[in-house]
Design a protein around this motif. Structure first.
Motif, PDB file in Angstrom:
ATOM      1  N   ARG A 183       0.927  -1.166   0.059  1.00 49.02           N
ATOM      2  CA  ARG A 183       0.019  -0.147  -0.096  1.00 49.02           C
ATOM      3  C   ARG A 183       0.786   1.153  -0.008  1.00 49.02           C
ATOM      4  O   ARG A 183       1.840   1.118   0.789  1.00 49.02           O
ATOM      5  N   VAL A 184       0.581   2.126  -0.872  1.00 51.60           N
ATOM      6  CA  VAL A 184       1.415   3.249  -0.891  1.00 51.60           C
ATOM      7  C   VAL A 184       0.601   4.872  -1.092  1.00 51.60           C
ATOM      8  O   VAL A 184      -0.375   4.694  -1.905  1.00 51.60           O
ATOM      9  N   GLY A 185       1.044   5.555  -0.160  1.00 54.63           N
ATOM     10  CA  GLY A 185       0.614   6.984  -0.324  1.00 54.63           C
ATOM     11  C   GLY A 185       1.540   8.002  -0.529  1.00 54.63           C
ATOM     12  O   GLY A 185       2.772   7.639  -0.214  1.00 54.63           O
ATOM     13  N   LYS A 186       1.196   9.131  -1.000  1.00 53.37           N
ATOM     14  CA  LYS A 186       2.457  10.093  -1.363  1.00 53.37           C
ATOM     15  C   LYS A 186       1.904  11.399  -0.493  1.00 53.37           C
ATOM     16  O   LYS A 186       0.825  11.927  -0.709  1.00 53.37           O
ATOM     17  N   VAL A 187       2.902  11.998  -0.212  1.00 50.67           N
ATOM     18  CA  VAL A 187       2.754  13.189   0.427  1.00 50.67           C
ATOM     19  C   VAL A 187       4.051  14.260  -0.033  1.00 50.67           C
ATOM     20  O   VAL A 187       5.233  13.987  -0.340  1.00 50.67           O
ATOM     21  N   LYS A 188       3.761  15.615  -0.279  1.00 52.14           N
ATOM     22  CA  LYS A 188       4.631  16.364  -0.626  1.00 52.14           C
ATOM     23  C   LYS A 188       5.022  17.159   0.760  1.00 52.14           C
ATOM     24  O   LYS A 188       4.060  17.784   1.319  1.00 52.14           O
ATOM     25  N   ASP A 189       6.387  17.475   1.098  1.00 56.37           N
ATOM     26  CA  ASP A 189       6.541  18.075   2.104  1.00 56.37           C
ATOM     27  C   ASP A 189       6.709  19.720   1.993  1.00 56.37           C
ATOM     28  O   ASP A 189       6.488  20.113   0.680  1.00 56.37           O
ATOM     29  N   PRO A 190       6.543  20.726   3.008  1.00 55.95           N
ATOM     30  CA  PRO A 190       6.481  22.052   2.736  1.00 55.95           C
ATOM     31  C   PRO A 190       7.786  22.610   1.808  1.00 55.95           C
ATOM     32  O   PRO A 190       7.802  23.680   1.364  1.00 55.95           O
ATOM     33  N   TYR A 191       8.919  21.731   1.776  1.00 60.66           N
ATOM     34  CA  TYR A 191      10.074  22.179   1.241  1.00 60.66           C
ATOM     35  C   TYR A 191      10.102  21.536  -0.405  1.00 60.66           C
ATOM     36  O   TYR A 191      11.391  21.754  -1.073  1.00 60.66           O
ATOM     37  N   GLY A 192       9.175  20.934  -0.671  1.00 57.72           N
ATOM     38  CA  GLY A 192       9.268  20.539  -2.118  1.00 57.72           C
ATOM     39  C   GLY A 192       9.286  18.998  -2.331  1.00 57.72           C
ATOM     40  O   GLY A 192       9.350  18.570  -3.566  1.00 57.72           O
ATOM     41  N   PHE A 193       9.829  18.524  -1.304  1.00 58.14           N
ATOM     42  CA  PHE A 193      10.249  16.978  -1.251  1.00 58.14           C
ATOM     43  C   PHE A 193       9.164  15.989  -1.357  1.00 58.14           C
ATOM     44  O   PHE A 193       8.271  16.180  -0.664  1.00 58.14           O
ATOM     45  N   VAL A 194       9.275  14.902  -2.305  1.00 56.91           N
ATOM     46  CA  VAL A 194       8.003  14.110  -2.234  1.00 56.91           C
ATOM     47  C   VAL A 194       8.503  12.637  -1.505  1.00 56.91           C
ATOM     48  O   VAL A 194       9.531  11.971  -1.681  1.00 56.91           O
ATOM     49  N   TRP A 195       7.536  12.270  -0.489  1.00 59.18           N
ATOM     50  CA  TRP A 195       7.686  11.014   0.283  1.00 59.18           C
ATOM     51  C   TRP A 195       6.734  10.064  -0.057  1.00 59.18           C
ATOM     52  O   TRP A 195       5.703  10.431  -0.351  1.00 59.18           O
ATOM     53  N   LEU A 196       7.218   8.807  -0.200  1.00 56.35           N
ATOM     54  CA  LEU A 196       6.083   7.739  -0.485  1.00 56.35           C
ATOM     55  C   LEU A 196       6.118   7.219   0.998  1.00 56.35           C
ATOM     56  O   LEU A 196       7.113   6.620   1.228  1.00 56.35           O
ATOM     57  N   ILE A 197       4.775   7.003   1.286  1.00 58.69           N
ATOM     58  CA  ILE A 197       4.474   6.287   2.668  1.00 58.69           C
ATOM     59  C   ILE A 197       3.998   4.809   2.177  1.00 58.69           C
ATOM     60  O   ILE A 197       2.810   4.730   1.679  1.00 58.69           O
ATOM     61  N   CYS A 198       4.757   3.964   2.466  1.00 57.82           N
ATOM     62  CA  CYS A 198       4.297   2.454   2.052  1.00 57.82           C
ATOM     63  C   CYS A 198       4.433   1.706   3.037  1.00 57.82           C
ATOM     64  O   CYS A 198       5.246   1.559   3.978  1.00 57.82           O
ATOM     65  N   SER A 199       3.909   0.302   3.034  1.00 57.64           N
ATOM     66  CA  SER A 199       3.840  -0.673   3.814  1.00 57.64           C
ATOM     67  C   SER A 199       5.053  -1.506   3.436  1.00 57.64           C
ATOM     68  O   SER A 199       5.396  -1.582   2.267  1.00 57.64           O
TER      69      SER A 199
END
Lengths: 167, 167
Positions: free
Chosen positions: B140-156
């Motif tokens: 399972r994968v979700g995606k967030v962008k932080d306030p500094y422009g970097f993308v993080w994938l949050i995954c199981s």
């Protein structure tokens, strides 16, 4: 040399010189518009439970800014390290070539050997190996760009790490 | 909920739901113009002595291409992991938002909790949590962008990892 190559499965290009290069750490380094690196560190603590391991400040900038710029703050998340840095005049070109400001720091005891091996495999050198306050927290830092556009900093293990920690 | 907050020292924004989120791994993921991810893996082996730990292929593309596209190949360098992936239609937007194609994968047993905590701290959600063949090698994968422009994938944690390895 042939024997070394055979032992290590070295490629023709990478050569025997660097066949024994090894790396002690790989850390993504995130470059943040100055002076927001401190805010970014606070964000990563709040958002991802990051723990700050060390922080080194930019000695050149301390007198000019209210907030000293962060040369490199090392954070632990999920057992891995990331580095967060303010973009400085020195690192601006690095961020441009690196795209969105993520570069990959590789720590090794043999900076020149590692760079030679990478160049032999097809990477492109960017600038000279510099001593001192490079973007990584190591003492000597060289930069290569790989054929796929990613920038790697090859640096000696952080002799400055662990010092200069501020909350 | 108030009790949980107190126990975990949860922030007002992050909330009790996600106060106990922890991460088991952080891996930079490098997106490469398709179908060059395989070449990139070979390059990282030659240049940095990377060892391939696992590889998962894109099931959608196997029939359409001579080379199956790489959904995620995990490499070990210096004791750390990086992921290398071909850019697909699904990941193209991710690379655009991520800039030069480096995103940060965070593995956790609590994907929703981790995302909630990140959003509470100021990150921006990008899309929904999706099941299956996300860019990370987790389920399972979700995606967030932080306030500094970097993308993080949050995954199981990678239930697909370790399978489907090809040299």
């Amino acid at each position: 040399m042939a024997q070394q190559d055979a032992q290590n499965g070295g490629s023709e290009n990478a050569g025997a010189v660097a066949a024994t290069v090894s790396f002690v750490a790989l850390k993504p380094q995130l470059f943040v518009e100055a002076p927001k690196a401190n805010d970014a560190v606070l964000f990563y603590k709040a958002a991802f439970g990051a723990e700050e391991v060390s922080r080194s400040l930019n000695p050149k900038r301390k007198a000019e800014h209210e907030l000293p710029l962060i040369l490199s703050a090392e954070l632990k998340i999920g057992g891995s390290s990331i580095l967060v840095a303010d973009i400085t005049d020195d690192s601006a070109s690095l961020v441009k070539t690196g795209g969105n400001g993520v570069v990959l720091c590789l720590e090794t005891g043999d900076v020149e050997g590692a760079i030679a091996k990478a160049l032999g495999a097809g990477a492109i050198a960017e600038g000279e190996v510099v001593e001192g306050e490079g973007a990584c927290c190591g003492g000597r830092v060289g930069k290569v760009k790989d054929p796929y556009g990613f920038v790697w900093l090859i640096c000696s293990p952080g002799k400055k790490c662990g010092g200069d920690v501020e909350a």
